[in-house]
Enzyme design. Structure first.
Site, PDB file in Angstrom:
ATOM      1  N   LYS A  60      -5.536   2.809   9.623  1.00 45.13           N
ATOM      2  CA  LYS A  60      -4.686   3.848   9.021  1.00 45.13           C
ATOM      3  C   LYS A  60      -5.223   5.247   9.314  1.00 45.13           C
ATOM      4  CE  LYS A  60      -2.925   0.917   5.319  1.00 45.13           C
ATOM      5  NZ  LYS A  60      -2.977   0.581   3.895  1.00 45.13           N
ATOM      6  N   SER A 106       0.806  -1.229   0.000  1.00 42.33           N
ATOM      7  CA  SER A 106       0.000   0.000   0.000  1.00 42.33           C
ATOM      8  C   SER A 106       0.837   1.277   0.000  1.00 42.33           C
ATOM      9  CB  SER A 106      -0.954  -0.004   1.194  1.00 42.33           C
ATOM     10  OG  SER A 106      -0.239  -0.018   2.401  1.00 42.33           O
TER      11      SER A 106
END
Length: 471
Positions: A413, A370
């Site tokens: 996140k 990511s």
């Protein structure tokens, strides 16, 4: 309604889990003969997975039984030994039911992701029969050697990470994620549960000798315990309570009002920097802020890009990057070189320079799919001399054509971004559904989330318009 009250009394938030338990109870009222579901709580340490099992048992009015699967590597621990062996015993499942004295307890299998496997067998495979609602009504323990009905048992398993759990076992369980808490939720949990418990455990409830202020608890959360759960927070609160207990034992009986100054005095210098770290690190071109998922919650990741005259080495990567992350760097560089003329970069420049990508904290191995758009943004920032906008972080994978692909761990996140003082987050457009489903308004608060489909949109949002002046 009573069960809902008990669950809310014992745990703050965790709405998904409470809803699932109340749904189960509602169906049980309409149809008394119901197979127990197999729930799997997945989340970082300290978010309340194990204690939630006890609350569910209390809410259902059932016995609670728990066995830890951590390090279990013998299949006979689950299925039992044949009676021909000396010292043969039933398996842990039958033993736990015997201890509970009921055939329908809430049965918790803790740390199912830490099961071992060796020449004695594979306990994860032995669990397949136990945790299958279609098969476990005729579970056959080797010691008993008669079918035993486990279908009334409400099985709950817990895990920090799902990756080590075999696919066949994962398929039998209903996964419920517990992602972590925001600062505001931690403050409420501290005042409602942790502080009263620590005051009692450290003998301060008789004297009434300590009182925590809201600012002190927030200071403790921000500067000493940047984590997803609340285990470290409770530890630090306990440390402050012990210091006060010692003062009382030494004859100083005055009441302590805990302020941020008292926290610093008792616990020493803060372990984490202030919310301004992200803005400070991105003051120069070539530094981008990414968001990472870890088994203990989310984290921010700084990506630095630099260049030097040469051209012989091409691309240098440092910072203990794993193979997947290295491939993200190479894909990002391919896109940047392909789009060079579009952003005013001379394509011939790449022949005469070496590019260095570094992810600080080099002692910590880093890997994951990511960081692509973060790498590309850092490279573009360095080559165009345009800084990344302050207090901005991003997550997403990149393709060679500049498309932005969705990633996982969105809630962790975003919570990590908030803890670090980030004000804007860039993420793939396909992850918008995760934000709507997993994040409440108070989780996002004053943050702005930008959804993107292509790398061109990322560059437009992330980079300042004019080249930075050298300080």
């Amino acid at each position: 309604r009573r069960a809902a009250e008990i669950l809310c009394e014992d745990h703050y938030d965790l709405e998904k889990v409470k809803d699932r338990v109340l749904d189960y109870l509602a169906v049980l009222q309409l149809r008394p003969v119901l197979k127990g579901p197999i729930l799997c709580f997945v989340g970082p340490p300290g978010v309340g997975k194990t204690s939630l099992g006890k609350s569910i048992a209390r809410a259902l009015g059932r016995k609670f039984s728990r066995i830890s699967m951590g390090g279990m590597h013998d299949e006979a621990e689950i299925r039992g030994h044949r009676r021909t062996y000396i010292g043969a015993l039933p398996g842990q499942v039958i033993q736990a039911l015997r201890r509970a004295g009921a055939n329908d307890p809430v049965f918790m299998l803790d740390e199912v992701d830490k099961l071992g496997r060796d020449f004695r067998g594979d306990p994860a495979s032995a669990l397949l029969e136990v945790l299958d609602p279609e098969q476990n009504n005729t579970f056959r323990d080797n010691y008993l050697d008669v079918p035993f009905d486990l279908s009334k048992v409400l099985f709950i398993t817990t895990a920090n990470v799902l990756d080590p759990v075999p696919d066949a076992l994962r398929d039998r369980m209903e996964i419920i994620s517990l992602e972590g808490y925001t600062e505001q939720e931690k403050v409420i949990i501290a005042f409602r549960y942790l502080i009263p418990r620590q005051i009692t455990e450290n003998g301060l409830d008789t004297d009434g000798g300590i009182q925590f202020s809201d600012e002190a608890v927030r200071f403790l959360i921000r500067r000493y315990t940047r984590e997803a759960g609340v285990r470290n927070l409770e530890r630090e609160l306990g440390s402050i309570c012990r210091k006060q207990a010692r003062r009382i034992a030494e004859g100083r009986h005055e009441k302590l009002d805990v302020t941020p100054q008292v926290v610093e005095q008792d616990l020493g210098a803060p372990r984490f920097r202030t919310d301004t770290e992200v803005a400070e690190r991105t003051r120069r071109p070539g530094v981008a802020v990414g968001l990472a998922w870890t088994p203990v919650g989310g984290d921010v990741l700084f990506v630095e890009a630099g260049r030097m005259p040469g051209g012989s080495k091409g691309l240098i990567m440092t910072g203990q990057l794993g193979p997947v992350m290295q491939e993200s760097v190479q894909a990002a560089l391919t896109w940047v070189r392909g789009a060079a003329t579009q952003y005013g970069i001379d394509p011939e420049l790449f022949k005469s320079i070496d590019i260095h990508i570094h992810v600080p904290a080099g002692a910590i191995p880093k890997d994951g799919p990511s960081a692509g758009i973060t790498m590309a943004s850092a490279l573009m920032s360095m080559l165009t001399e345009r800084r990344i906008r302050p207090n901005l972080a991003m997550t997403g994978e990149i393709t060679l054509t500049g498309q932005v692909l969705p990633v996982g761990g969105i809630k962790e996140k975003v919570l990590a971004a908030r803890r670090s003082g980030v004000r804007e987050v860039i993420m793939p457009a396909e992850n918008e559904v995760n934000v709507r489903e997993d994040l409440k308004t108070e989780h996002i608060a004053d943050m702005t989330i930008h959804y993107v489909n292509s790398m061109e949109e990322v560059i437009e949002l992330a980079l300042e318009n004019s080249p930075a002046t050298r300080e």
